[in-house]
Structure formats: structure tokens, C-alpha cells
Design a protein around this motif. Structure first.
Motif, PDB file in Angstrom:
ATOM      1  N   TRP A  29       2.929  -0.388 -54.930  1.00  0.00           N
ATOM      2  CA  TRP A  29       3.655   0.812 -54.490  1.00  0.00           C
ATOM      3  C   TRP A  29       4.202   1.585 -55.688  1.00  0.00           C
ATOM      4  O   TRP A  29       4.110   2.815 -55.738  1.00  0.00           O
ATOM      5  CB  TRP A  29       4.788   0.396 -53.561  1.00  0.00           C
ATOM      6  CG  TRP A  29       5.601   1.545 -53.031  1.00  0.00           C
ATOM      7  CD1 TRP A  29       5.315   2.346 -51.968  1.00  0.00           C
ATOM      8  CD2 TRP A  29       6.844   2.014 -53.573  1.00  0.00           C
ATOM      9  NE1 TRP A  29       6.299   3.293 -51.796  1.00  0.00           N
ATOM     10  CE2 TRP A  29       7.250   3.108 -52.774  1.00  0.00           C
ATOM     11  CE3 TRP A  29       7.649   1.615 -54.643  1.00  0.00           C
ATOM     12  CZ2 TRP A  29       8.433   3.806 -53.020  1.00  0.00           C
ATOM     13  CZ3 TRP A  29       8.820   2.307 -54.892  1.00  0.00           C
ATOM     14  CH2 TRP A  29       9.202   3.394 -54.081  1.00  0.00           C
ATOM     15  N   HIS A  50       1.766   3.678 -57.355  1.00  0.00           N
ATOM     16  CA  HIS A  50       1.215   4.722 -56.481  1.00  0.00           C
ATOM     17  C   HIS A  50      -0.178   4.366 -55.971  1.00  0.00           C
ATOM     18  O   HIS A  50      -1.003   5.250 -55.741  1.00  0.00           O
ATOM     19  CB  HIS A  50       1.183   6.076 -57.209  1.00  0.00           C
ATOM     20  CG  HIS A  50       2.507   6.482 -57.768  1.00  0.00           C
ATOM     21  ND1 HIS A  50       3.561   6.899 -56.981  1.00  0.00           N
ATOM     22  CD2 HIS A  50       2.965   6.512 -59.056  1.00  0.00           C
ATOM     23  CE1 HIS A  50       4.602   7.178 -57.749  1.00  0.00           C
ATOM     24  NE2 HIS A  50       4.274   6.948 -59.012  1.00  0.00           N
ATOM     25  N   ARG A  51      -0.415   3.075 -55.813  1.00  0.00           N
ATOM     26  CA  ARG A  51      -1.673   2.626 -55.226  1.00  0.00           C
ATOM     27  C   ARG A  51      -1.527   2.536 -53.720  1.00  0.00           C
ATOM     28  O   ARG A  51      -0.470   2.172 -53.204  1.00  0.00           O
ATOM     29  CB  ARG A  51      -2.075   1.252 -55.771  1.00  0.00           C
ATOM     30  CG  ARG A  51      -2.470   1.235 -57.228  1.00  0.00           C
ATOM     31  CD  ARG A  51      -2.695  -0.194 -57.683  1.00  0.00           C
ATOM     32  NE  ARG A  51      -3.719  -0.863 -56.874  1.00  0.00           N
ATOM     33  CZ  ARG A  51      -3.793  -2.181 -56.730  1.00  0.00           C
ATOM     34  NH1 ARG A  51      -2.889  -2.970 -57.306  1.00  0.00           N
ATOM     35  NH2 ARG A  51      -4.757  -2.707 -56.004  1.00  0.00           N
ATOM     36  N   ASP A  52      -2.602   2.848 -53.017  1.00  0.00           N
ATOM     37  CA  ASP A  52      -2.592   2.712 -51.571  1.00  0.00           C
ATOM     38  C   ASP A  52      -2.511   1.233 -51.209  1.00  0.00           C
ATOM     39  O   ASP A  52      -3.131   0.383 -51.860  1.00  0.00           O
ATOM     40  CB  ASP A  52      -3.862   3.332 -50.980  1.00  0.00           C
ATOM     41  CG  ASP A  52      -3.795   3.430 -49.471  1.00  0.00           C
ATOM     42  OD1 ASP A  52      -3.167   4.368 -48.966  1.00  0.00           O
ATOM     43  OD2 ASP A  52      -4.365   2.541 -48.806  1.00  0.00           O
ATOM     44  N   ARG A  53      -1.771   0.937 -50.171  1.00  0.00           N
ATOM     45  CA  ARG A  53      -1.576  -0.451 -49.744  1.00  0.00           C
ATOM     46  C   ARG A  53      -2.909  -1.145 -49.459  1.00  0.00           C
ATOM     47  O   ARG A  53      -3.099  -2.318 -49.776  1.00  0.00           O
ATOM     48  CB  ARG A  53      -0.692  -0.445 -48.499  1.00  0.00           C
ATOM     49  CG  ARG A  53      -0.352  -1.823 -47.923  1.00  0.00           C
ATOM     50  CD  ARG A  53       0.384  -1.615 -46.608  1.00  0.00           C
ATOM     51  NE  ARG A  53       0.775  -2.861 -45.976  1.00  0.00           N
ATOM     52  CZ  ARG A  53       1.938  -3.461 -46.155  1.00  0.00           C
ATOM     53  NH1 ARG A  53       2.832  -2.938 -46.972  1.00  0.00           N
ATOM     54  NH2 ARG A  53       2.220  -4.589 -45.525  1.00  0.00           N
ATOM     55  N   GLU A  54      -3.842  -0.406 -48.851  1.00  0.00           N
ATOM     56  CA  GLU A  54      -5.140  -0.983 -48.499  1.00  0.00           C
ATOM     57  C   GLU A  54      -6.001  -1.277 -49.720  1.00  0.00           C
ATOM     58  O   GLU A  54      -7.067  -1.889 -49.597  1.00  0.00           O
ATOM     59  CB  GLU A  54      -5.888  -0.054 -47.541  1.00  0.00           C
ATOM     60  CG  GLU A  54      -5.460  -0.180 -46.085  1.00  0.00           C
ATOM     61  CD  GLU A  54      -4.030   0.287 -45.856  1.00  0.00           C
ATOM     62  OE1 GLU A  54      -3.607   1.247 -46.544  1.00  0.00           O
ATOM     63  OE2 GLU A  54      -3.333  -0.303 -45.013  1.00  0.00           O
ATOM     64  N   GLU A  55      -5.554  -0.849 -50.899  1.00  0.00           N
ATOM     65  CA  GLU A  55      -6.297  -1.156 -52.119  1.00  0.00           C
ATOM     66  C   GLU A  55      -5.969  -2.551 -52.652  1.00  0.00           C
ATOM     67  O   GLU A  55      -6.668  -3.062 -53.530  1.00  0.00           O
ATOM     68  CB  GLU A  55      -5.992  -0.117 -53.203  1.00  0.00           C
ATOM     69  CG  GLU A  55      -6.522   1.278 -52.892  1.00  0.00           C
ATOM     70  CD  GLU A  55      -6.161   2.282 -53.977  1.00  0.00           C
ATOM     71  OE1 GLU A  55      -5.668   1.838 -55.039  1.00  0.00           O
ATOM     72  OE2 GLU A  55      -6.353   3.483 -53.764  1.00  0.00           O
ATOM     73  N   HIS A  71      -4.262  -5.462 -43.491  1.00  0.00           N
ATOM     74  CA  HIS A  71      -5.710  -5.266 -43.604  1.00  0.00           C
ATOM     75  C   HIS A  71      -6.417  -6.516 -44.120  1.00  0.00           C
ATOM     76  O   HIS A  71      -7.528  -6.836 -43.687  1.00  0.00           O
ATOM     77  CB  HIS A  71      -6.018  -4.067 -44.508  1.00  0.00           C
ATOM     78  CG  HIS A  71      -5.667  -4.266 -45.951  1.00  0.00           C
ATOM     79  ND1 HIS A  71      -4.364  -4.244 -46.413  1.00  0.00           N
ATOM     80  CD2 HIS A  71      -6.453  -4.500 -47.042  1.00  0.00           C
ATOM     81  CE1 HIS A  71      -4.359  -4.439 -47.716  1.00  0.00           C
ATOM     82  NE2 HIS A  71      -5.609  -4.604 -48.126  1.00  0.00           N
TER      83      HIS A  71
END
Length: 321
Positions: free
Chosen positions: A213, A216-221, A64
Motif C-alpha cells: 500500500w 502504491h501497488r494494487d492489492r491484487e498485485e 484474491h
């Protein structure tokens, strides 16, 4: 008795033909006119940004940040009729994450003939600069090559692959071409594009992605502000990198540092499906799973990221088709 009409001119016919000619001229493609009477250099530069965005969206998996940065930078540069400096992008990340693929897409969507265009120049350390002992000679040759090609065509694209394998000090000859000056060595170079490709910073980018990861953060963040500083430090602290003491990073001549994140299993799946589509084959879950299972992953405990990204997908497919 027939009357001879001396001096008769078929004005109606002439006007009719003229009208047809004008109509045909109006129907001509303006771009074709420009390329007929203009320079081949400008005609070969044929940016297709919507096509680039489409290809990036469809085929570049898990990136992204790279997608957004590349498109934003190119749009601003291409739409500026008089840029104050060349566009300079530095692509960083682990092997197989899409850096070379993106650079080839840029050539494909910026020039009519893509990588075959005479205005696209690709440099490889193994091919063009194989002997570190000849660095001074390479400097003279590189400066002459860039200057000569920019003199011939300001709309040129220069791709430098494997920057972390270039002889240190070589890139310092490019510094004058990358800044905001109007003319260097009698050459107007402001419409050129320079792309640098490197694995440097890949480990640091991987660590940022792993920590995200684990949190538990979204990759797109993951933001550019998180990865850009660690990439810069990794490059500037590496005496074996092509940017080492070149002044390019120190003088802030890069318009964008473009990070490529490590690829997870579902990203590799995306690559496998794309490759099958390119081959004109129907997707087979059995084949897809076989390729995914034959791929190695890291770290050792989490087995989260592909060790080779999507780089070996095409070759692995041949074993399972």
C-alpha cells in the motif's frame, strides 16, 4: 359360440409394462442409484465446485490469493480419481479475515450434510486438547481417531482450528497420514483432506500488505511468492505452533500455504452488506457507516486495516439496527 383360448398370455401387456419399467429406470438419477447401492461414505461426498467458486466470489472479501489457491487445489484433487496423497492446506492470516469461513464453505460444498456430516471432523485446542501436560495421551487418541475414521471412510475432511494454540509435538502423529505413501497402518487415506487454520504469520502478511500500500501497488498485485516464505519462517520459528518440529513443513507435506490478507474499510463494508442480506434487510447507509466507524483500524497512523477483520460485524450490527 364363444371359443375358449386356453394358454393365452397377454404378451402385449407384459411388454408394455416392461417398456414402462425400463423407461422409468432410465429416468432414474444415476447418482441416486449409486447412493442406493453404493457406500454412504462416497455418497456423502458431493463436491460442488461451481457453487464454492460462486460463494467465494460473492462473500469472501479482499482475498484474491486465498480464492485462487483453494479453488485450484480442490479442482486438481477432486478431479483426480486416484490421488497420490491427501490434500493438505494450511490457512494463515489475521483474525477475522475469512479462514474459518472458507473452511466451513469447503465442508458445505464438499459434503451433502456440510459441517454436520459424519465425515467432517473439527478439532479445537480448547475443546479437544486443553491440557499440554496430556500431550502424549492426546497423540494416541488423535492417531486412533484419524486412523479409525479413515478406515471407515477415506473421503473424510479433518479441520484443525487455532494451530498456534495446539500443544507442540501433537501434530507429529499426523505426518505419516499426509505423505505420498499408499497405505499407512493398513488404511488407505489418499482421498482425505486436511485443513489447518492458524493466525501464525498474520503479522508478517499484514506487513507485506502495508508495504504494498505504501508503495502504491494494487492489492491484487501481491503474489504468493511474497508472502509464503514469511509465513513459513514465522511458523517454523515459533515453538508454540502446532507444526513445531512435527516434520509437516520440513518434509513439504503441505500442498498449499494459503495467505489471508488484512481487510481494509471497503472490505468490511462488503461484509456488513452481506450480513444485512443474510438477515433479509435492505442496506442502510446509515447503519453501514455506523458499523464501519465503530470498527478499530491499524496501524495507528494510517488506520488502514480492520483490527478484527469482519469477525465482529454481526455483533456490531445488533447495536445499530
Amino acid at each position: 359360440m364363444a371359443v375358449a383360448r386356453h394358454g393365452y398370455r397377454p404378451w402385449g401387456s407384459i411388454l408394455g409394462l416392461l417398456g414402462l419399467a425400463l423407461a422409468a429406470a432410465a429416468a432414474w438419477d444415476v447418482a441416486s442409484l449409486r447412493c442406493t447401492f453404493g457406500s454412504f461414505c462416497e455418497c456423502d461426498f458431493w463436491p460442488d465446485l461451481p457453487g464454492l467458486e460462486c460463494d467465494l466470489a460473492q462473500h469472501l472479501a479482499g482475498q484474491h490469493l486465498a480464492k485462487a489457491l483453494v479453488v485450484k487445489s480442490l479442482k486438481a484433487f477432486v478431479q483426480d480419481p486416484a490421488p497420490s496423497k491427501p490434500l493438505v492446506l494450511s490457512l494463515h492470516g489475521w483474525t477475522g479475515t475469512g479462514k474459518s469461513y472458507v473452511s466451513s464453505l469447503l465442508a458445505q460444498h464438499l459434503f451433502r450434510d456440510g459441517l454436520r456430516s459424519p465425515h467432517v471432523h473439527h478439532f479445537s485446542p480448547i475443546i479437544h486438547f486443553p491440557h499440554p501436560s496430556r500431550t502424549e495421551q492426546y497423540k494416541k487418541e488423535l492417531k486412533s481417531w484419524v486412523q479409525g475414521n479413515l478406515t471407515a471412510c477415506g473421503r473424510s475432511l479433518f479441520l484443525f482450528d487455532e494451530m498456534d494454540k495446539l500443544p507442540p509435538g501433537l501434530m507429529e502423529v499426523l505426518q505419516p497420514f499426509l505423505g505420498p505413501s499408499w497405505v499407512v497402518y493398513g488404511t488407505n487415506y489418499r482421498k482425505a483432506i486436511f485443513i489447518f487454520i492458524s493466525n501464525a504469520g498474520g503479522e508478517q502478511i499484514n506487513q507485506v500488505a502495508l508495504e504494498a500500500w505504501r508503495s502504491h501497488r494494487d492489492r491484487e498485485e501481491i503474489s504468493l511468492q511474497e508472502v509464503e516464505p514469511v509465513i513459513s519462517r514465522a511458523v517454523m520459528d515459533n515453538p508454540q505452533h502446532g507444526f513445531w518440529r512435527s516434520g509437516i513443513m520440513e518434509e513439504h507435506l503441505l500442498d498449499a500455504v494459503v495467505p489471508f490478507l488484512p481487510l481494509q474499510r471497503h472490505h468490511v463494508r462488503h461484509c456488513v452488506l452481506n450480513e444485512l442480506a443474510q438477515l433479509g434487510l435492505e442496506p442502510s447507509e446509515e447503519v453501514v457507516q455506523a458499523v464501519l466507524d465503530s470498527t478499530t483500524y491499524f496501524p495507528e497512523v494510517e488506520q488502514l486495516f480492520s483490527s478484527n477483520g469482519c469477525k465482529t460485524v454481526a455483533s456490531r450490527l445488533t447495536f445499530f439496527l
